[in-house]
Design a protein around this motif. Sequence first.
Motif, PDB file in Angstrom:
ATOM      1  N   PHE A 179       0.106  13.214  -6.486  1.00  0.00           N
ATOM      2  CA  PHE A 179       0.457  11.789  -6.328  1.00  0.00           C
ATOM      3  C   PHE A 179      -0.321  10.920  -7.320  1.00  0.00           C
ATOM      4  CE2 PHE A 179       2.263  13.152  -2.283  1.00  0.00           C
ATOM      5  CZ  PHE A 179       3.413  12.376  -2.233  1.00  0.00           C
ATOM      6  N   LYS A 180      -1.593  11.265  -7.562  1.00  0.00           N
ATOM      7  CA  LYS A 180      -2.411  10.478  -8.497  1.00  0.00           C
ATOM      8  C   LYS A 180      -1.811  10.563  -9.898  1.00  0.00           C
ATOM      9  CE  LYS A 180      -6.670  11.974  -7.923  1.00  0.00           C
ATOM     10  NZ  LYS A 180      -8.008  12.351  -7.508  1.00  0.00           N
ATOM     11  N   LEU A 181      -1.382  11.765 -10.272  1.00  0.00           N
ATOM     12  CA  LEU A 181      -0.791  11.961 -11.593  1.00  0.00           C
ATOM     13  C   LEU A 181       0.481  11.115 -11.724  1.00  0.00           C
ATOM     14  CD1 LEU A 181      -1.085  13.694 -14.216  1.00  0.00           C
ATOM     15  CD2 LEU A 181       0.602  15.235 -13.199  1.00  0.00           C
ATOM     16  N   MET A 182       1.284  11.094 -10.655  1.00  0.00           N
ATOM     17  CA  MET A 182       2.530  10.315 -10.701  1.00  0.00           C
ATOM     18  C   MET A 182       2.208   8.827 -10.861  1.00  0.00           C
ATOM     19  SD  MET A 182       5.202  12.288  -8.154  1.00  0.00           S
ATOM     20  CE  MET A 182       4.919  11.222  -6.827  1.00  0.00           C
ATOM     21  N   VAL A 183       1.214   8.354 -10.123  1.00  0.00           N
ATOM     22  CA  VAL A 183       0.861   6.931 -10.200  1.00  0.00           C
ATOM     23  C   VAL A 183       0.312   6.611 -11.592  1.00  0.00           C
ATOM     24  CG1 VAL A 183      -0.760   5.188  -9.318  1.00  0.00           C
ATOM     25  CG2 VAL A 183       0.513   6.612  -7.716  1.00  0.00           C
ATOM     26  N   LYS A 184      -0.542   7.477 -12.105  1.00  0.00           N
ATOM     27  CA  LYS A 184      -1.177   7.209 -13.406  1.00  0.00           C
ATOM     28  C   LYS A 184      -0.196   7.304 -14.569  1.00  0.00           C
ATOM     29  CE  LYS A 184      -5.890   8.241 -12.104  1.00  0.00           C
ATOM     30  NZ  LYS A 184      -6.938   9.253 -12.041  1.00  0.00           N
ATOM     31  N   THR A 185       0.865   8.105 -14.402  1.00  0.00           N
ATOM     32  CA  THR A 185       1.850   8.225 -15.491  1.00  0.00           C
ATOM     33  C   THR A 185       3.073   7.327 -15.218  1.00  0.00           C
ATOM     34  OG1 THR A 185       2.813  10.140 -14.387  1.00  0.00           O
ATOM     35  CG2 THR A 185       1.207  10.596 -16.114  1.00  0.00           C
ATOM     36  N   PHE A 186       2.886   6.392 -14.301  1.00  0.00           N
ATOM     37  CA  PHE A 186       3.923   5.404 -13.974  1.00  0.00           C
ATOM     38  C   PHE A 186       5.226   6.049 -13.497  1.00  0.00           C
ATOM     39  CE2 PHE A 186       1.159   3.695 -17.322  1.00  0.00           C
ATOM     40  CZ  PHE A 186       0.590   2.643 -16.622  1.00  0.00           C
ATOM     41  N   THR A 187       5.123   7.239 -12.875  1.00  0.00           N
ATOM     42  CA  THR A 187       6.343   7.871 -12.351  1.00  0.00           C
ATOM     43  C   THR A 187       6.337   7.884 -10.817  1.00  0.00           C
ATOM     44  OG1 THR A 187       5.298  10.035 -12.573  1.00  0.00           O
ATOM     45  CG2 THR A 187       6.776   9.369 -14.341  1.00  0.00           C
ATOM     46  N   ALA A 188       5.390   7.125 -10.241  1.00  0.00           N
ATOM     47  CA  ALA A 188       5.333   7.065  -8.771  1.00  0.00           C
ATOM     48  C   ALA A 188       6.533   6.299  -8.254  1.00  0.00           C
ATOM     49  CB  ALA A 188       4.052   6.371  -8.344  1.00  0.00           C
ATOM     50  N   SER A 189       7.148   6.838  -7.238  1.00  0.00           N
ATOM     51  CA  SER A 189       8.320   6.168  -6.695  1.00  0.00           C
ATOM     52  C   SER A 189       8.574   6.710  -5.299  1.00  0.00           C
ATOM     53  CB  SER A 189       9.526   6.461  -7.581  1.00  0.00           C
ATOM     54  OG  SER A 189       9.586   7.854  -7.779  1.00  0.00           O
ATOM     55  N   LYS A 190       9.626   6.179  -4.676  1.00  0.00           N
ATOM     56  CA  LYS A 190       9.945   6.678  -3.335  1.00  0.00           C
ATOM     57  C   LYS A 190      10.546   8.081  -3.465  1.00  0.00           C
ATOM     58  CE  LYS A 190      12.514   3.071  -2.292  1.00  0.00           C
ATOM     59  NZ  LYS A 190      13.362   2.149  -1.503  1.00  0.00           N
ATOM     60  N   LEU A 191      10.129   8.974  -2.585  1.00  0.00           N
ATOM     61  CA  LEU A 191      10.709  10.322  -2.583  1.00  0.00           C
ATOM     62  C   LEU A 191      11.872  10.292  -1.593  1.00  0.00           C
ATOM     63  CD1 LEU A 191       7.393  12.419  -2.412  1.00  0.00           C
ATOM     64  CD2 LEU A 191       8.570  11.515  -4.421  1.00  0.00           C
ATOM     65  N   GLY A 192      13.085  10.438  -2.106  1.00  0.00           N
ATOM     66  CA  GLY A 192      14.260  10.268  -1.252  1.00  0.00           C
ATOM     67  C   GLY A 192      14.314   8.807  -0.809  1.00  0.00           C
ATOM     68  N   SER A 193      14.543   8.573   0.479  1.00  0.00           N
ATOM     69  CA  SER A 193      14.632   7.199   0.974  1.00  0.00           C
ATOM     70  C   SER A 193      13.272   6.510   0.971  1.00  0.00           C
ATOM     71  CB  SER A 193      15.180   7.214   2.410  1.00  0.00           C
ATOM     72  OG  SER A 193      14.184   7.770   3.276  1.00  0.00           O
ATOM     73  N   LYS A 234       6.908   5.524   1.245  1.00  0.00           N
ATOM     74  CA  LYS A 234       6.855   4.405   0.275  1.00  0.00           C
ATOM     75  C   LYS A 234       5.527   3.648   0.416  1.00  0.00           C
ATOM     76  CE  LYS A 234       9.492   1.256   3.205  1.00  0.00           C
ATOM     77  NZ  LYS A 234      10.746   0.600   3.486  1.00  0.00           N
ATOM     78  N   GLU A 235       5.019   3.543   1.660  1.00  0.00           N
ATOM     79  CA  GLU A 235       3.751   2.831   1.862  1.00  0.00           C
ATOM     80  C   GLU A 235       2.579   3.653   1.313  1.00  0.00           C
ATOM     81  OE1 GLU A 235       3.144   1.722   5.949  1.00  0.00           O
ATOM     82  OE2 GLU A 235       1.077   1.079   5.530  1.00  0.00           O
ATOM     83  N   PHE A 236       2.705   4.973   1.455  1.00  0.00           N
ATOM     84  CA  PHE A 236       1.659   5.862   0.940  1.00  0.00           C
ATOM     85  C   PHE A 236       1.503   5.650  -0.572  1.00  0.00           C
ATOM     86  CE2 PHE A 236       0.130   9.728  -0.998  1.00  0.00           C
ATOM     87  CZ  PHE A 236      -0.941  10.065  -0.194  1.00  0.00           C
ATOM     88  N   THR A 237       2.617   5.702  -1.289  1.00  0.00           N
ATOM     89  CA  THR A 237       2.562   5.590  -2.751  1.00  0.00           C
ATOM     90  C   THR A 237       2.145   4.183  -3.180  1.00  0.00           C
ATOM     91  OG1 THR A 237       4.307   7.224  -2.797  1.00  0.00           O
ATOM     92  CG2 THR A 237       3.812   6.169  -4.864  1.00  0.00           C
ATOM     93  N   LYS A 238       2.620   3.181  -2.443  1.00  0.00           N
ATOM     94  CA  LYS A 238       2.259   1.787  -2.762  1.00  0.00           C
ATOM     95  C   LYS A 238       0.741   1.608  -2.577  1.00  0.00           C
ATOM     96  CE  LYS A 238       2.936  -2.892  -2.774  1.00  0.00           C
ATOM     97  NZ  LYS A 238       1.561  -3.227  -3.059  1.00  0.00           N
ATOM     98  N   THR A 239       0.192   2.145  -1.485  1.00  0.00           N
ATOM     99  CA  THR A 239      -1.251   1.997  -1.222  1.00  0.00           C
ATOM    100  C   THR A 239      -2.056   2.710  -2.310  1.00  0.00           C
ATOM    101  OG1 THR A 239      -0.708   2.042   1.122  1.00  0.00           O
ATOM    102  CG2 THR A 239      -3.030   2.267   0.568  1.00  0.00           C
ATOM    103  N   LEU A 240      -1.609   3.909  -2.697  1.00  0.00           N
ATOM    104  CA  LEU A 240      -2.326   4.653  -3.745  1.00  0.00           C
ATOM    105  C   LEU A 240      -2.252   3.887  -5.075  1.00  0.00           C
ATOM    106  CD1 LEU A 240      -3.895   7.203  -4.553  1.00  0.00           C
ATOM    107  CD2 LEU A 240      -1.713   8.319  -5.010  1.00  0.00           C
ATOM    108  N   SER A 241      -1.091   3.312  -5.382  1.00  0.00           N
ATOM    109  CA  SER A 241      -0.945   2.525  -6.612  1.00  0.00           C
ATOM    110  C   SER A 241      -1.910   1.345  -6.593  1.00  0.00           C
ATOM    111  CB  SER A 241       0.488   1.987  -6.756  1.00  0.00           C
ATOM    112  OG  SER A 241       1.401   3.041  -6.704  1.00  0.00           O
ATOM    113  N   ASP A 242      -2.007   0.659  -5.453  1.00  0.00           N
ATOM    114  CA  ASP A 242      -2.930  -0.485  -5.332  1.00  0.00           C
ATOM    115  C   ASP A 242      -4.373  -0.037  -5.548  1.00  0.00           C
ATOM    116  OD1 ASP A 242      -0.785  -2.049  -4.779  1.00  0.00           O
ATOM    117  OD2 ASP A 242      -1.163  -2.227  -2.620  1.00  0.00           O
ATOM    118  N   VAL A 243      -4.730   1.095  -4.904  1.00  0.00           N
ATOM    119  CA  VAL A 243      -6.108   1.588  -4.989  1.00  0.00           C
ATOM    120  C   VAL A 243      -6.447   1.971  -6.438  1.00  0.00           C
ATOM    121  CG1 VAL A 243      -7.589   3.538  -4.286  1.00  0.00           C
ATOM    122  CG2 VAL A 243      -6.289   2.290  -2.563  1.00  0.00           C
TER     123      VAL A 243
END
Length: 301
Positions: A179-193, A234-243
């Motif tokens: 997840f950190k790699l996805m956030v850092k490479t700007f590919t973090a997004s919702k998985l499915g819905s 979606k909240e998980f990824t959003k929180t990690l992006s914020d952090v």
Amino acid sequence: MAKKILVTGGTGLVGNMLTKKLQDQGYEVSIMTRSPEKVKNLKAFYWDIKKQEIDEKCLDGVETIIHLAGENIADGRWTDERKKALVSSRTESIGLIYDLMKRKEHQVKTVLSASAVGIYGDRGEEILDETSKPGTGFLAHCCEEWEKAVEQGTDLGLRVAKFRIGLLLTPKGGVLDIFKLMVKTFTASKLGSGEQWFPWIHSDDLIGMFLWAVENEDAKGVYNATAPNPVRNKEFTKTLSDVLHRPFWPFAIPKAMFKLLMGEKSELVLMSTHTKADKIIKAGYTFKFLSLKTALEDLTR
Ligand SMILES: NC(=O)c1ccc[n+]([C@@H]2O[C@H](COP(=O)([O-])OP(=O)(O)OC[C@H]3O[C@@H](n4cnc5c(N)ncnc54)[C@H](OP(=O)(O)O)[C@@H]3O)[C@@H](O)[C@H]2O)c1
């Protein structure tokens, strides 16, 4: 004399953290592994589940066994052969130890084991506690067989406790690195819905739960090993992006894409599991990390 604890799968992600913590607490720790020659700083005993071979000295003086061994669920494609190995590496391994206990004098009183929230399968918005029925799908089947095999220990007069581990967040390795790699490479997004529930747990709390169960004679049966406040994907990824101070773009990777790329294994990321942790809290375990943001801040520091 220090209590002796034997950890199966002691070389793995959880096993490494747990054996260190147990040693820090003054326990004498040994492990079961297929490659004892690679192990430093711990007494390591050989076993081979396929060949039904086990170093019989492994039980000498042991009071508690912690069973973590099993082929990695996230590795490889879930072919029929792989699925068999995922189940048998968890069930036949503890079976081999129970067989040895039947043949040999021993002092084992307690068996604690990993299991996984995968036992509930994909359950949407349903709130899941330890009385909830197992779900459908391969993960549910695997965890049911695993728990049944471990539970055989009660027939041997042992205290048995099983921890249904959720999305384990660790300082290094495991799913958080992805997840950190996805956030850092700007590919973090919702998985499915992105609406699916993620039952996260900080590794300090998982290790804390095993320690609590080693020391607490009343700890038995099954426990959800997840923080009391699960969040949606979606909240998980959003929180990690914020952090991590990175943007979060709420576009979605379609479910069909995961199914195409991962096959049946896509249930690992798409299933929704809204677990409760009331049972372990009522039994006396105090969580260190209740908020996802605080947990992620700690783990990414
Ligand atoms: N990490 C998570 O997010 C998570 C979540 C839910 C549940 N769990 C469960 O918790 C347990 C520990 O997780 P982990 O992340 O520490 O796993 P891991 O890093 O994959 O380590 C698993 C351990 O099992 C042993 N093992 C693998 N295949 C085996 C086989 N065929 N026969 C005997 N031993 C075998 C390995 O020991 P050797 O190579 O030394 O023999 C390894 O140390 C696993 O059962 C896992 O399914 C983990």
